[in-house]
Design an enzyme around this catalytic site. Structure first.
Site, mmCIF file in Angstrom:
data_model
loop_
_atom_site.group_PDB
_atom_site.id
_atom_site.type_symbol
_atom_site.label_atom_id
_atom_site.label_comp_id
_atom_site.label_asym_id
_atom_site.label_seq_id
_atom_site.Cartn_x
_atom_site.Cartn_y
_atom_site.Cartn_z
ATOM 1 N N CYS A 190 78.168 58.788 63.983
ATOM 2 C CA CYS A 190 79.360 58.506 63.175
ATOM 3 C C CYS A 190 80.614 58.959 63.927
ATOM 4 O O CYS A 190 80.539 59.633 64.968
ATOM 5 C CB CYS A 190 79.262 59.207 61.821
ATOM 6 S SG CYS A 190 79.600 60.988 61.899
ATOM 7 N N GLU A 217 73.590 65.167 64.952
ATOM 8 C CA GLU A 217 74.242 65.362 66.255
ATOM 9 C C GLU A 217 75.077 66.635 66.255
ATOM 10 O O GLU A 217 75.058 67.413 67.209
ATOM 11 C CB GLU A 217 75.153 64.169 66.582
ATOM 12 C CG GLU A 217 74.429 62.836 66.712
ATOM 13 C CD GLU A 217 74.354 62.082 65.394
ATOM 14 O OE1 GLU A 217 74.198 62.712 64.329
ATOM 15 O OE2 GLU A 217 74.441 60.845 65.436
ATOM 16 N N ASN A 244 69.716 65.956 60.308
ATOM 17 C CA ASN A 244 70.720 65.921 59.252
ATOM 18 C C ASN A 244 70.280 66.792 58.084
ATOM 19 O O ASN A 244 69.090 66.863 57.740
ATOM 20 C CB ASN A 244 71.051 64.492 58.816
ATOM 21 C CG ASN A 244 69.855 63.647 58.438
ATOM 22 O OD1 ASN A 244 68.744 63.848 58.927
ATOM 23 N ND2 ASN A 244 70.080 62.672 57.585
ATOM 24 N N CYS A 286 80.985 62.726 64.572
ATOM 25 C CA CYS A 286 80.063 63.201 65.619
ATOM 26 C C CYS A 286 80.537 62.760 67.002
ATOM 27 O O CYS A 286 80.389 63.500 67.972
ATOM 28 C CB CYS A 286 78.654 62.707 65.353
ATOM 29 S SG CYS A 286 77.888 63.570 63.958
ATOM 30 N N CYS A 338 75.619 66.119 59.914
ATOM 31 C CA CYS A 338 74.849 65.173 60.714
ATOM 32 C C CYS A 338 73.988 65.885 61.758
ATOM 33 O O CYS A 338 74.298 67.006 62.192
ATOM 34 C CB CYS A 338 75.773 64.210 61.443
ATOM 35 S SG CYS A 338 76.688 63.101 60.376
ATOM 36 N N GLU A 350 71.380 67.318 54.229
ATOM 37 C CA GLU A 350 72.199 66.810 53.127
ATOM 38 C C GLU A 350 72.382 67.875 52.048
ATOM 39 O O GLU A 350 71.753 68.946 52.096
ATOM 40 C CB GLU A 350 71.546 65.542 52.558
ATOM 41 C CG GLU A 350 71.481 64.439 53.604
ATOM 42 C CD GLU A 350 71.024 63.094 53.083
ATOM 43 O OE1 GLU A 350 70.475 63.019 51.954
ATOM 44 O OE2 GLU A 350 71.225 62.098 53.816
HETATM 45 N N1 THU Z 1 73.920 60.873 59.709
HETATM 46 C C1 THU Z 1 73.675 61.606 60.835
HETATM 47 O O1 THU Z 1 72.895 62.565 60.815
HETATM 48 N N2 THU Z 1 74.308 61.247 61.973
HETATM 49 C C2 THU Z 1 75.212 60.235 62.074
HETATM 50 O O2 THU Z 1 75.861 60.099 63.093
HETATM 51 C C3 THU Z 1 75.382 59.301 60.957
HETATM 52 C C4 THU Z 1 74.828 59.754 59.657
HETATM 53 C C5 THU Z 1 73.252 61.259 58.467
HETATM 54 C C6 THU Z 1 74.158 61.808 57.408
HETATM 55 C C7 THU Z 1 73.386 61.502 56.152
HETATM 56 O O3 THU Z 1 72.449 62.539 55.929
HETATM 57 C C8 THU Z 1 72.620 60.229 56.480
HETATM 58 O O4 THU Z 1 72.638 60.118 57.896
HETATM 59 C C9 THU Z 1 73.211 58.980 55.877
HETATM 60 O O5 THU Z 1 74.563 58.883 56.147
#
Ligand code: THU
Length: 132
Positions: A91, A62, A49, A94, A60, A51
């Site tokens: 999520c 994935e 991920n 994804c 994300c 940010e």
């Molecule tokens: N996140 C992912 O990388 N994958 C997901 O499927 C759910 C959320 C990350 C996004 C963000 O950086 C952190 O998790 C919290 O939401």
């Protein structure tokens, strides 16, 4: 022999997802995610991920792994591993992207520190949107 190869692939996928998780850029949530997908070409593609101070721009793990696979010329994932602290599941966004680039029976294994959950892409997102 096929089973052995599958297990070896799986171990490699887990290692790749763990390695990718160490690269997560998550200073806002502190929730590091690593993902690895096994492409139909036999290669492993990784994502973490990433940010942003403008939170909505976060991508994300994935989706980053799938994007790396597509950029390398492969458009189908055979298996997905996601590593987090708590075996969190992909999520909704994804899930839709995984459905675009894998079959409904592709396994998705979510691994945490001391627990894991097993799904297929079809279980995570039944009736995914398809462009007719
Ligand atoms: N996140 C992912 O990388 N994958 C997901 O499927 C759910 C959320 C990350 C996004 C963000 O950086 C952190 O998790 C919290 O939401």
């Amino acid at each position: 022999m096929v089973r052995e190869r599958q297990l070896q692939n799986f171990d490699e996928l887990v290692l790749a997802a763990r390695a990718s998780r160490t690269r997560a850029y998550a200073p806002y949530s502190n929730y590091a995610v690593g993902a690895a997908v096994l492409g139909s070409d036999g290669e492993i593609y990784k994502g973490c991920n990433v940010e942003n101070a403008s939170f909505g721009l976060t991508i994300c793990a994935e989706r980053n792994a799938i994007a790396a696979m597509v950029a390398a010329g492969c458009t189908s994932a055979r298996a997905v591993v996601v590593v987090t602290s708590d075996a969190g599941t992909p999520c909704g966004a994804c899930r839709q992207v995984l459905a675009e680039f894998s079959g409904p029976n592709a396994p998705v294994v979510c691994i945490g520190e001391g627990s894991e959950q097993h799904f297929t892409v079809g279980e995570l997102l039944p009736s995914s949107f398809k462009f007719q």
